[in-house]
Scaffold this motif. Sequence first.
Motif, mmCIF file in Angstrom:
data_model
loop_
_atom_site.group_PDB
_atom_site.id
_atom_site.type_symbol
_atom_site.label_atom_id
_atom_site.label_comp_id
_atom_site.label_asym_id
_atom_site.label_seq_id
_atom_site.Cartn_x
_atom_site.Cartn_y
_atom_site.Cartn_z
ATOM 1 N N ASP A 14 0.853 -1.183 0.000
ATOM 2 C CA ASP A 14 0.000 0.000 0.000
ATOM 3 C C ASP A 14 0.887 1.231 0.000
ATOM 4 O O ASP A 14 2.029 1.194 0.476
ATOM 5 C CB ASP A 14 -0.918 0.016 1.226
ATOM 6 N N ASN A 48 0.725 9.770 -4.107
ATOM 7 C CA ASN A 48 0.152 8.499 -3.707
ATOM 8 C C ASN A 48 0.496 7.399 -4.719
ATOM 9 O O ASN A 48 0.915 6.304 -4.341
ATOM 10 C CB ASN A 48 -1.364 8.632 -3.557
ATOM 11 N N ASN A 49 0.315 7.675 -6.018
ATOM 12 C CA ASN A 49 0.606 6.647 -7.028
ATOM 13 C C ASN A 49 2.071 6.220 -7.006
ATOM 14 O O ASN A 49 2.384 5.049 -7.199
ATOM 15 C CB ASN A 49 0.216 7.115 -8.430
ATOM 16 N N GLU A 52 2.413 3.880 -4.064
ATOM 17 C CA GLU A 52 1.792 2.583 -4.358
ATOM 18 C C GLU A 52 2.755 1.746 -5.213
ATOM 19 O O GLU A 52 2.988 0.571 -4.932
ATOM 20 C CB GLU A 52 0.467 2.774 -5.119
ATOM 21 N N THR A 74 -2.980 -5.457 -3.902
ATOM 22 C CA THR A 74 -2.888 -4.011 -3.753
ATOM 23 C C THR A 74 -4.276 -3.406 -3.891
ATOM 24 O O THR A 74 -5.130 -3.962 -4.584
ATOM 25 C CB THR A 74 -1.937 -3.397 -4.811
ATOM 26 N N SER A 76 -4.531 -0.525 -5.289
ATOM 27 C CA SER A 76 -4.302 0.451 -6.350
ATOM 28 C C SER A 76 -4.763 -0.094 -7.698
ATOM 29 O O SER A 76 -4.098 -0.925 -8.315
ATOM 30 C CB SER A 76 -2.815 0.803 -6.439
ATOM 31 N N TYR A 78 -4.722 1.653 -10.278
ATOM 32 C CA TYR A 78 -3.693 2.209 -11.175
ATOM 33 C C TYR A 78 -2.650 1.143 -11.492
ATOM 34 O O TYR A 78 -2.302 0.926 -12.656
ATOM 35 C CB TYR A 78 -3.069 3.431 -10.492
ATOM 36 N N TRP A 122 -6.542 -7.052 -7.070
ATOM 37 C CA TRP A 122 -7.021 -5.829 -6.434
ATOM 38 C C TRP A 122 -7.836 -6.183 -5.200
ATOM 39 O O TRP A 122 -8.637 -7.124 -5.206
ATOM 40 C CB TRP A 122 -7.896 -5.021 -7.402
#
Length: 159
Positions: A14, A48-49, A52, A74, A76, A78, A122
Amino acid sequence: MSEQQAHQLIIYTDGSSRGNPGPGGYGIVLLWGNQRKEISAGYRLTTNNRMELLGVIVALESLTKKNIAVTIYTDSQYIVNSVEKKWLDNWIRTDFKGGKKNKDLWLRYKAIAQHFKVRFHWVKGHADNPWNNRCDELATEAADGNNLLIDVEFENLKI
């Protein structure tokens, strides 16, 4: 835990940032049978990205055994979509045209991921998954910590 799960590497990651950009961190939990390892780090200015993605990269870079199956959980989308839907392959092919971000980290991910059989799953963030929640705790504690590292590539882009 099933017999199959007991003999594969499971990674939870995370990322977090306080502001976007702002101070950030990542948290990692690696699980192999009954063994568990936690890793985290904080950065003074990032997104944040990036956190991650850096969590995934550092997790893979910490492994000493190559050519093993690795399942990464995760929250994310993305990351999951970029890899599983092959967006990343297209970004690399077009040299990240159109303002695609985090080229430095995506290329670092691609270089390390080729040594493993990586699958992403995810998971809903801030929900009932204890390992994802632990990663969130590690990431936010790292972001709020002292002696934050410098995300050099990101900060150089800001200058």
